[in-house]
Design a protein around this motif. Sequence first.
Motif, mmCIF file in Angstrom:
data_model
loop_
_atom_site.group_PDB
_atom_site.id
_atom_site.type_symbol
_atom_site.label_atom_id
_atom_site.label_comp_id
_atom_site.label_asym_id
_atom_site.label_seq_id
_atom_site.Cartn_x
_atom_site.Cartn_y
_atom_site.Cartn_z
ATOM 1 N N THR A 199 0.866 -1.360 -0.081
ATOM 2 C CA THR A 199 -0.062 -0.247 0.019
ATOM 3 C C THR A 199 0.851 1.248 -0.038
ATOM 4 O OG1 THR A 199 -0.010 -0.096 2.419
ATOM 5 C CG2 THR A 199 -2.056 -1.142 1.062
ATOM 6 N N GLY A 200 2.242 1.121 -0.037
ATOM 7 C CA GLY A 200 2.976 2.261 -0.363
ATOM 8 C C GLY A 200 3.816 2.413 -1.476
ATOM 9 N N SER A 201 3.276 1.694 -2.323
ATOM 10 C CA SER A 201 3.653 1.744 -3.721
ATOM 11 C C SER A 201 2.759 2.116 -4.883
ATOM 12 C CB SER A 201 4.552 0.346 -4.140
ATOM 13 O OG SER A 201 3.649 -0.720 -4.247
ATOM 14 N N ILE A 202 3.185 2.741 -5.678
ATOM 15 C CA ILE A 202 2.578 3.249 -7.053
ATOM 16 C C ILE A 202 3.252 3.059 -8.294
ATOM 17 C CG2 ILE A 202 1.072 4.912 -5.611
ATOM 18 C CD1 ILE A 202 3.556 6.330 -7.948
ATOM 19 N N THR A 203 2.362 2.980 -9.452
ATOM 20 C CA THR A 203 2.984 3.137 -10.770
ATOM 21 C C THR A 203 2.448 4.155 -11.586
ATOM 22 O OG1 THR A 203 1.804 1.427 -11.448
ATOM 23 C CG2 THR A 203 3.661 0.743 -10.844
ATOM 24 N N LEU A 204 3.101 4.899 -12.597
ATOM 25 C CA LEU A 204 2.599 5.816 -13.336
ATOM 26 C C LEU A 204 2.412 5.309 -14.767
ATOM 27 C CD1 LEU A 204 4.341 9.046 -12.136
ATOM 28 C CD2 LEU A 204 2.003 8.380 -11.470
ATOM 29 N N ILE A 205 1.206 5.480 -15.297
ATOM 30 C CA ILE A 205 1.281 4.877 -16.657
ATOM 31 C C ILE A 205 0.840 6.101 -17.735
ATOM 32 C CG2 ILE A 205 -0.412 3.282 -18.006
ATOM 33 C CD1 ILE A 205 -0.744 1.791 -15.380
ATOM 34 N N ASP A 206 1.415 5.994 -18.775
ATOM 35 C CA ASP A 206 1.426 6.930 -20.110
ATOM 36 C C ASP A 206 -0.152 6.765 -20.305
ATOM 37 O OD1 ASP A 206 1.216 8.077 -22.596
ATOM 38 O OD2 ASP A 206 3.262 8.770 -22.084
ATOM 39 N N GLU A 207 -0.737 7.686 -20.342
ATOM 40 C CA GLU A 207 -2.212 7.572 -20.905
ATOM 41 C C GLU A 207 -2.368 7.272 -22.527
ATOM 42 O OE1 GLU A 207 -3.905 11.489 -19.462
ATOM 43 O OE2 GLU A 207 -5.357 9.776 -18.376
ATOM 44 N N ALA A 208 -1.506 7.924 -23.171
ATOM 45 C CA ALA A 208 -1.473 7.445 -24.675
ATOM 46 C C ALA A 208 -0.953 6.344 -24.989
ATOM 47 C CB ALA A 208 -0.478 8.738 -25.243
ATOM 48 N N THR A 209 0.185 5.931 -24.605
ATOM 49 C CA THR A 209 0.851 4.848 -24.866
ATOM 50 C C THR A 209 0.503 3.381 -24.090
ATOM 51 O OG1 THR A 209 2.834 4.960 -23.549
ATOM 52 C CG2 THR A 209 3.031 6.123 -25.827
ATOM 53 N N LYS A 210 -0.170 3.689 -22.930
ATOM 54 C CA LYS A 210 -0.307 2.726 -22.177
ATOM 55 C C LYS A 210 0.857 1.928 -21.407
ATOM 56 C CE LYS A 210 -4.643 3.614 -22.515
ATOM 57 N NZ LYS A 210 -5.519 4.519 -21.673
ATOM 58 N N GLU A 211 2.017 2.611 -21.667
ATOM 59 C CA GLU A 211 3.330 1.975 -21.086
ATOM 60 C C GLU A 211 3.422 2.609 -19.602
ATOM 61 O OE1 GLU A 211 6.619 3.354 -23.248
ATOM 62 O OE2 GLU A 211 6.149 1.873 -25.042
ATOM 63 N N THR A 212 4.122 1.765 -18.689
ATOM 64 C CA THR A 212 4.583 2.097 -17.341
ATOM 65 C C THR A 212 5.693 2.883 -17.668
ATOM 66 O OG1 THR A 212 3.517 -0.029 -16.628
ATOM 67 C CG2 THR A 212 5.059 1.270 -15.058
ATOM 68 N N VAL A 213 5.614 4.250 -17.036
ATOM 69 C CA VAL A 213 6.787 4.935 -17.275
ATOM 70 C C VAL A 213 7.496 5.249 -15.908
ATOM 71 C CG1 VAL A 213 5.562 6.283 -18.968
ATOM 72 C CG2 VAL A 213 5.245 7.013 -16.584
ATOM 73 N N ALA A 214 6.982 4.868 -14.676
ATOM 74 C CA ALA A 214 7.583 5.182 -13.511
ATOM 75 C C ALA A 214 7.100 4.317 -12.131
ATOM 76 C CB ALA A 214 7.462 6.448 -13.014
ATOM 77 N N ALA A 215 7.738 3.951 -11.355
ATOM 78 C CA ALA A 215 7.477 3.304 -10.117
ATOM 79 C C ALA A 215 7.799 4.131 -8.916
ATOM 80 C CB ALA A 215 8.140 1.857 -10.095
ATOM 81 N N GLY A 216 6.942 4.258 -7.968
ATOM 82 C CA GLY A 216 7.319 4.996 -6.681
ATOM 83 C C GLY A 216 7.113 4.587 -5.368
ATOM 84 N N MET A 217 7.595 4.766 -4.387
ATOM 85 C CA MET A 217 7.588 4.230 -3.028
ATOM 86 C C MET A 217 7.421 5.578 -2.284
ATOM 87 S SD MET A 217 9.331 2.356 -4.890
ATOM 88 C CE MET A 217 11.030 3.260 -5.129
#
Length: 418
Positions: A398-416
């Motif tokens: 519950t302390g982690s997130i991912t960011l996804i590009d809305e256009a390409t649907k690629e995962t662009v980053a992972a965050g803690m």
Amino acid sequence: MEIDKNQLLRFTTAGSVDDGKSTLIGRLLYDSKSIFEDQLASIENTSKQKGIDGVDLALFTDGLKDEREQGITIDVAYRYFTTPKRKFIIADTPGHIQYTRNMVTGASTANAAVILIDARHGVIEQTKRHAFIASLLNIPHIIVCVNKMDLVDFKEEVFNDIRQQFEAFSSKLLIKDIRFIPISALLGDNVVNRSENMPWFQGSPMLSELENMHISSDTNKIDARFAVQTVLRPQREGFIDYRGYAGRIASGIYRVGDEITVLPSGFTSKIKSINAGEKEVREAFAPMSISMTLEDDIDISRGDMIVKTNNQPELLQEFDVMLCWLNNEQAKPRTKYTIQHTSNEQKAMIKDVVYKIDINTYDRDTDDKSLKMNDIARVKIRTTHRLMLDSYRDNRNTGSITLIDEATKETVAAGMLV
């Protein structure tokens, strides 16, 4: 304490190019007799075609034909094996600096990390990067394998010097448990069997360390977090009034009769029943997949979180994370991304890059606001709605997130979450 033979241990391997990761995994599988006969026969045949006497151990992880022809290993390769003491999943991550993002992928669920160091070269930039990422991802156990000891005449002083180098910079990191083993993956010294060439080393071989590593205490059993993935409303006889909430328990323990709160709404109720598959149970715990019913009819949907009333996460719409940028394309200022947190998906944007970290010195650069592939930075994120968040140090799920590009649907980053 006896190890549960059915307990699964996930570990990742990391190191620089040519440090011998593929050979190490090959040796581990070969000496522990965890290879199917047809696979072994195929690799023996390929080894002969390459003019190699015996078995080329690296071929056990170079599974793709193109990889073999080019002589390289790419992306994250997962390998599964079992010993009489434990089950294992290996995430093998390449050493090329541009593939550091793969270590984030391979190590995100790992119980342990095996970091390889070439005995001839000692601690280098990639070693520090891998150790830093292991610390960032809160991997509880690190095994530092000083490989190719056969090429430095199995000298104890070489091993001790590298150990001191690693301890000097890792003292700045938050790593709970670090173990050091001198090995020769090529010859098999201290991988599965104890080395006769290094009688000065009194520790256990690598496989023994992995088999006997206690990981039960690594799981968060205190903070009960259950993210709803779907609402069950079966339309068949006998289930007319059934309304269940299905998902996977991220952490903690749930029991029938527990007082719970549904977030973000804040409605309260008690657990009426818990089902694990077809079986009704009195309690459930992480990482079980379950469905539960509540005593009250509450409007709950995917992305909501059911928690214990007396133990709740923070509800935040703006927060700081340590972000690993994974995409080839540089981050664009004020761009909207899709943020994924447990089963919750919504819009978000990076408001500010607070600082970037120099992986070699751990210095913080507050002036550079760009985010390029492999960059690690503390950033401020704002979402359209509140998320139910814990510190990553307390709860990796519950302390982690991912960011996804809305256009390409690629995962662009992972965050803690910090």
